[in-house]
Design a protein around this motif. Structure first.
Motif, PDB file in Angstrom:
ATOM      1  N   LYS A 174      -3.506   6.338 -12.864  1.00 39.94           N
ATOM      2  CA  LYS A 174      -3.296   7.067 -11.968  1.00 39.94           C
ATOM      3  C   LYS A 174      -4.933   5.890 -11.381  1.00 39.94           C
ATOM      4  CE  LYS A 174      -4.285  10.718  -9.226  1.00 39.94           C
ATOM      5  NZ  LYS A 174      -4.715  12.620  -9.160  1.00 39.94           N
ATOM      6  N   GLU A 175      -6.400   6.662 -12.103  1.00 44.07           N
ATOM      7  CA  GLU A 175      -7.572   5.650 -11.304  1.00 44.07           C
ATOM      8  C   GLU A 175      -7.314   4.589 -11.153  1.00 44.07           C
ATOM      9  OE1 GLU A 175     -10.181   8.953 -13.994  1.00 44.07           O
ATOM     10  OE2 GLU A 175     -10.228   7.228 -14.810  1.00 44.07           O
ATOM     11  N   GLN A 176      -6.492   3.710 -12.832  1.00 46.14           N
ATOM     12  CA  GLN A 176      -6.406   2.003 -12.284  1.00 46.14           C
ATOM     13  C   GLN A 176      -5.578   1.531 -10.959  1.00 46.14           C
ATOM     14  OE1 GLN A 176      -4.551   0.882 -15.512  1.00 46.14           O
ATOM     15  NE2 GLN A 176      -6.869   1.086 -16.888  1.00 46.14           N
ATOM     16  N   LEU A 177      -4.856   2.667 -10.523  1.00 43.07           N
ATOM     17  CA  LEU A 177      -3.733   2.529  -9.413  1.00 43.07           C
ATOM     18  C   LEU A 177      -4.574   2.754  -8.012  1.00 43.07           C
ATOM     19  CD1 LEU A 177      -0.407   3.786 -10.212  1.00 43.07           C
ATOM     20  CD2 LEU A 177      -0.684   1.455  -9.761  1.00 43.07           C
ATOM     21  N   GLN A 178      -5.585   3.735  -8.328  1.00 40.66           N
ATOM     22  CA  GLN A 178      -6.835   3.868  -7.490  1.00 40.66           C
ATOM     23  C   GLN A 178      -7.423   2.638  -6.666  1.00 40.66           C
ATOM     24  OE1 GLN A 178      -8.578   7.647  -8.130  1.00 40.66           O
ATOM     25  NE2 GLN A 178      -6.318   8.736  -6.491  1.00 40.66           N
ATOM     26  N   ILE A 179      -7.812   2.251  -7.465  1.00 44.22           N
ATOM     27  CA  ILE A 179      -9.071   0.854  -8.101  1.00 44.22           C
ATOM     28  C   ILE A 179      -7.894   0.007  -7.087  1.00 44.22           C
ATOM     29  CG2 ILE A 179      -9.886  -0.485  -8.983  1.00 44.22           C
ATOM     30  CD1 ILE A 179     -10.888   1.431 -11.232  1.00 44.22           C
ATOM     31  N   SER A 233       0.783  -1.264   0.240  1.00 38.91           N
ATOM     32  CA  SER A 233       0.107   0.218  -0.343  1.00 38.91           C
ATOM     33  C   SER A 233       0.994   0.818   0.001  1.00 38.91           C
ATOM     34  CB  SER A 233      -0.997   0.277   1.691  1.00 38.91           C
ATOM     35  OG  SER A 233      -1.534  -1.309   0.607  1.00 38.91           O
ATOM     36  N   ALA A 234       2.412   1.379   0.884  1.00 37.97           N
ATOM     37  CA  ALA A 234       3.066   2.484   0.490  1.00 37.97           C
ATOM     38  C   ALA A 234       3.643   2.589  -0.710  1.00 37.97           C
ATOM     39  CB  ALA A 234       4.195   2.159   1.719  1.00 37.97           C
ATOM     40  N   GLU A 292      -7.300   0.873  -3.334  1.00 40.99           N
ATOM     41  CA  GLU A 292      -8.636   0.264  -2.820  1.00 40.99           C
ATOM     42  C   GLU A 292      -8.674  -0.773  -2.185  1.00 40.99           C
ATOM     43  OE1 GLU A 292     -10.194   2.850  -1.487  1.00 40.99           O
ATOM     44  OE2 GLU A 292      -8.996   3.953  -1.336  1.00 40.99           O
ATOM     45  N   THR A 293      -8.952  -1.632  -4.163  1.00 43.14           N
ATOM     46  CA  THR A 293      -8.810  -3.441  -2.758  1.00 43.14           C
ATOM     47  C   THR A 293      -8.287  -4.126  -2.146  1.00 43.14           C
ATOM     48  OG1 THR A 293      -9.437  -3.013  -5.822  1.00 43.14           O
ATOM     49  CG2 THR A 293      -9.133  -5.288  -4.730  1.00 43.14           C
ATOM     50  N   LEU A 294      -6.489  -3.550  -2.614  1.00 38.71           N
ATOM     51  CA  LEU A 294      -5.815  -3.621  -1.324  1.00 38.71           C
ATOM     52  C   LEU A 294      -5.840  -3.109  -0.161  1.00 38.71           C
ATOM     53  CD1 LEU A 294      -2.426  -3.401  -3.249  1.00 38.71           C
ATOM     54  CD2 LEU A 294      -3.050  -5.829  -3.009  1.00 38.71           C
ATOM     55  N   LYS A 295      -6.328  -1.849  -0.265  1.00 42.56           N
ATOM     56  CA  LYS A 295      -6.745  -1.827   1.695  1.00 42.56           C
ATOM     57  C   LYS A 295      -8.018  -2.956   2.042  1.00 42.56           C
ATOM     58  CE  LYS A 295      -7.141   2.360   4.019  1.00 42.56           C
ATOM     59  NZ  LYS A 295      -8.518   3.864   3.829  1.00 42.56           N
ATOM     60  N   TRP A 349       3.319   5.314  -3.237  1.00 41.82           N
ATOM     61  CA  TRP A 349       4.412   6.594  -3.585  1.00 41.82           C
ATOM     62  C   TRP A 349       3.807   6.483  -5.002  1.00 41.82           C
ATOM     63  CZ3 TRP A 349       8.450   4.543  -7.075  1.00 41.82           C
ATOM     64  CH2 TRP A 349       9.173   5.966  -7.265  1.00 41.82           C
ATOM     65  N   GLU A 350       3.505   5.183  -5.872  1.00 42.20           N
ATOM     66  CA  GLU A 350       3.717   5.477  -6.774  1.00 42.20           C
ATOM     67  C   GLU A 350       2.802   6.191  -7.098  1.00 42.20           C
ATOM     68  OE1 GLU A 350       2.593   1.410  -8.852  1.00 42.20           O
ATOM     69  OE2 GLU A 350       5.177   0.861  -8.443  1.00 42.20           O
ATOM     70  N   LEU A 351       1.473   6.618  -7.034  1.00 40.16           N
ATOM     71  CA  LEU A 351       0.253   7.489  -7.060  1.00 40.16           C
ATOM     72  C   LEU A 351       1.064   9.036  -7.032  1.00 40.16           C
ATOM     73  CD1 LEU A 351      -2.727   7.516  -8.078  1.00 40.16           C
ATOM     74  CD2 LEU A 351      -3.139   7.127  -5.401  1.00 40.16           C
TER      75      LEU A 351
END
Length: 157
Positions: free
Chosen positions: A138-143, A30-31, A146-149, A35-37
């Motif tokens: 960015k949107e894909q990484l956010q998804i 997640s971290a 969120e899934t990982l979270k 960072w990538e985000l």
């Protein structure tokens, strides 16, 4: 009973350690995704900066073209006035030739600037396309984040 309880406690401790390790891995992932985000966000800011820079360059080039076109028009008017006046002296014909050369130079400059503007427009379009792709990533990484979270929260619970 005591042996059974001891074994059960050892099993629960092992299971707890495995869950803690999984939680740490999930938090590290997640971290890293955060960072990538953040890096993507910074590159999006850079793309916005480049867009504004390209826009300023286009504006500058357009204003230079307008100025040169105005100068060109002025020279053409002067040439026409000289033709109309039918001045035949050496001085006027030298002036005429000089003005014609200057007019040709200005025409070449205008053509170069128009080519430059076309290149800048293409570059701007490329940057916009890149920016759109970065926003999608960015949107894909956010998804994914969120899934990982969600997975991490589920594991923690």
């Amino acid at each position: 009973d005591r042996d059974t309880d001891k074994k059960r406690i050892e099993e629960l401790l092992e299971e707890n350690m495995v869950l803690e390790i999984a939680q740490k891995q999930s938090m590290n992932e997640s971290a890293h995704l955060g960072w990538e985000l953040e890096q993507l966000s910074k590159s999006t800011d850079l793309a916005d900066t480049r867009k504004s820079f390209v826009f300023e360059l286009n504006e500058c080039a357009s204003s230079r073209i307008l100025k040169l076109e105005k100068d060109n028009q002025s020279l053409q008017n002067t040439i026409q006035e000289l033709r109309d006046a039918s001045l035949t002296s050496k001085e006027s014909s030298l002036k005429f030739v000089e003005l014609e050369k200057e007019n040709q130079q200005l025409s070449k400059k205008i053509e170069k600037l128009q080519n430059q503007i076309e290149k800048e427009k293409q570059s701007n379009q490329d940057l916009e396309t890149l920016s759109e792709e970065l926003i999608k990533d960015k949107e894909q990484l956010q998804i994914v984040m969120e899934t990982l979270k969600t997975d991490k929260d589920r594991q923690v619970q």
